[in-house]
Design an enzyme around this catalytic site. Structure first.
Site, PDB file in Angstrom:
ATOM      1  N   THR A  16      -4.954   0.257  -3.619  1.00 33.55           N
ATOM      2  CA  THR A  16      -6.102   0.206  -4.543  1.00 33.55           C
ATOM      3  C   THR A  16      -6.354   1.537  -5.223  1.00 33.55           C
ATOM      4  O   THR A  16      -6.723   1.588  -6.394  1.00 33.55           O
ATOM      5  CB  THR A  16      -7.374  -0.210  -3.755  1.00 33.55           C
ATOM      6  OG1 THR A  16      -7.176  -1.519  -3.264  1.00 33.55           O
ATOM      7  CG2 THR A  16      -8.620  -0.180  -4.619  1.00 33.55           C
ATOM      8  N   SER A  61      -0.246  -2.825  -0.338  1.00 32.92           N
ATOM      9  CA  SER A  61       0.373  -2.561   0.969  1.00 32.92           C
ATOM     10  C   SER A  61       0.596  -3.823   1.800  1.00 32.92           C
ATOM     11  O   SER A  61       1.239  -3.768   2.845  1.00 32.92           O
ATOM     12  CB  SER A  61      -0.435  -1.542   1.765  1.00 32.92           C
ATOM     13  OG  SER A  61      -1.596  -2.119   2.284  1.00 32.92           O
ATOM     14  N   THR A  92      -4.967   0.310   1.902  1.00 32.60           N
ATOM     15  CA  THR A  92      -5.642   0.343   3.202  1.00 32.60           C
ATOM     16  C   THR A  92      -5.269  -0.843   4.096  1.00 32.60           C
ATOM     17  O   THR A  92      -5.373  -0.750   5.314  1.00 32.60           O
ATOM     18  CB  THR A  92      -7.181   0.342   3.036  1.00 32.60           C
ATOM     19  OG1 THR A  92      -7.546  -0.801   2.269  1.00 32.60           O
ATOM     20  CG2 THR A  92      -7.655   1.606   2.349  1.00 32.60           C
ATOM     21  N   GLN A 281      -7.966  -9.292  21.950  1.00 34.19           N
ATOM     22  CA  GLN A 281      -8.610  -9.516  20.648  1.00 34.19           C
ATOM     23  C   GLN A 281      -9.765  -8.530  20.444  1.00 34.19           C
ATOM     24  O   GLN A 281     -10.257  -8.384  19.336  1.00 34.19           O
ATOM     25  CB  GLN A 281      -9.126 -10.958  20.563  1.00 34.19           C
ATOM     26  CG  GLN A 281      -7.989 -11.956  20.487  1.00 34.19           C
ATOM     27  CD  GLN A 281      -8.454 -13.400  20.562  1.00 34.19           C
ATOM     28  OE1 GLN A 281      -9.564 -13.735  20.206  1.00 34.19           O
ATOM     29  NE2 GLN A 281      -7.560 -14.272  21.015  1.00 34.19           N
TER      30      GLN A 281
HETATM   31  N1  ASP Z   1      -4.762  -4.610  -1.108  1.00 36.02           N
HETATM   32  C1  ASP Z   1      -4.870  -3.163  -1.141  1.00 36.02           C
HETATM   33  C2  ASP Z   1      -3.673  -2.587  -0.409  1.00 36.02           C
HETATM   34  O1  ASP Z   1      -3.668  -2.537   0.793  1.00 36.02           O
HETATM   35  C3  ASP Z   1      -6.143  -2.757  -0.545  1.00 36.02           C
HETATM   36  C4  ASP Z   1      -6.404  -1.262  -0.565  1.00 36.02           C
HETATM   37  O2  ASP Z   1      -5.641  -0.446  -0.971  1.00 36.02           O
HETATM   38  O3  ASP Z   1      -7.491  -0.894  -0.126  1.00 36.02           O
HETATM   39  O4  ASP Z   1      -2.718  -2.201  -1.026  1.00 36.02           O
END
Ligand code: ASP
Length: 345
Positions: A16, A61, A92, A281
């Site tokens: 992101t 990611s 993330t 979990q």
């Molecule tokens: N979907 C994004 C990723 O993991 C989310 C992010 O970067 O926060 O690439």
């Protein structure tokens, strides 16, 4: 005498932080590194010599797999002697997996690798990316009074905290402090100053050369228990002849229902040579196969306890160890030792 500036390589893999809105359908799409850096003029004022490297096709990611981890490790290997530290821009969603992977691949690491990203893209007014990136670069470049790099391991920096990478978990899709380290204290907190938790930092005692392990084996499967899981459902999930290791996501401190049919099913697969890992979990705390009868039963049939490792670290460690082609005993022994600070001993 003039102080020698730290040389930092900024590696952009996607996420992101570097995305922009696609005008056709409103979705977020990865942007080039040049465009991303344009949004942070402050980079030129940093007290370090910054170079950049961008993946040809930056990705969300969720696309990550072990080939992606190998691609990142390759960039580090090629540049290891040329730079003092590395900052990786990464999505993330699977950041904790990549951090775990790099921590296990890079044996004898003595330089900082800081992985960061953001919840809002860099082009947005309220982005958290600017602070995350600037502080990550500063952290990666910091040296102590003797001129040694302070951080010498793989870490994640997010929202004013620096964590050991293989202890992390993404727990929020909306808060800026999206990453937690439930079973290990932060390595540093960024406020007016960077406050290091020196006692929590990893240090290599011998000065062996960096060795990078690129071998993986992903013939694993994850089975999550839920109240009411039927024996037939477990049987179906276990009927995957190619799978070598089953990771069981169990309740609380590592419990499953005490039904003999469930336990017998697992025991049957253990006897066939399959390996089972018990991971809870619960995010905080550890699996304890001694306290409750159910955990004890699993321990008795040879199920290995993940102790206080994160789910992410367990998945990566299993694939990493399978890549070493160890015997069953070798695998069990290595799984239960601390490789890169992922497990409290
Ligand atoms: N979907 C994004 C990723 O993991 C989310 C992010 O970067 O926060 O690439």
């Amino acid at each position: 005498m003039e102080e020698i500036k730290s040389k930092i390589l900024l590696i952009y893999t996607g996420g992101t932080i570097g995305m922009e809105v696609n005008s056709n359908d409103g979705s977020l799409m990865p942007l080039s590194l040049e465009n991303l850096v344009k949004h942070i003029p402050e980079l030129s004022r940093l007290e370090c010599a910054l170079s950049t490297y961008s993946f040809l096709n930056p990705v969300d990611s969720s696309e990550a797999d072990f080939e992606f981890w190998n691609d990142i490790a390759k960039v580090i290997e090629i540049n290891y002697d040329l730079f003092d530290g590395f900052v990786i821009l990464h999505g993330t969603d699977t950041m904790a997996y990549t951090a775990s992977a790099l921590s296990m691949m890079l044996e004898n690491l003595t330089k900082p690798i800081v992985i960061t990203g953001s919840q809002l893209p860099m082009g947005m007014l309220r982005t958290d990316g600017r602070e995350n990136l600037i502080s990550s670069i500063e952290i990666a470049s910091l040296k102590d009074d003797k001129g040694s790099l302070i951080l010498q391991e793989v870490a994640i920096y997010f929202e004013y905290s620096l964590y050991r990478g293989n202890r992390c978990h993404k727990f929020s899709t909306e808060h800026f402090d999206a990453i937690i380290s439930p079973n290990y204290p932060p390595l540093a907190e960024a406020g007016v100053n960077i406050n290091w938790n020196y006692g929590a930092l990893q240090r290599k005692l011998d000065d062996e050369k960096l060795a990078i392990h690129y071998e993986w084996d992903d013939t694993i499967s994850v089975i999550k228990f839920f109240p009411g899981l039927k024996t037939a459902q477990l049987e179906y999930a276990l009927n995957q002849p190619e799978v070598k290791v089953f990771i069981l996501e169990t309740f609380g401190s590592g419990n499953i229902p005490m039904r003999n049919d469930l336990v017998d099913l697992i025991k049957g697969k253990v006897d066939e040579g399959k390996c089972f890992i018990n991971v809870s979990q619960c995010r905080k705390g550890n699996v304890d196969q001694k306290t409750y009868a159910s955990g004890l039963k699993l321990s008795k049939i040879g199920v290995l306890s993940a102790e206080d490792m994160t789910f992410e670290a367990v998945v990566v460690k299993v694939m990493h160890l399978l890549g070493k082609k160890l015997s069953a005993e070798g695998f069990a022994r290595e799984f239960q030792i601390d490789y890169a600070g992922e497990l409290s001993m």
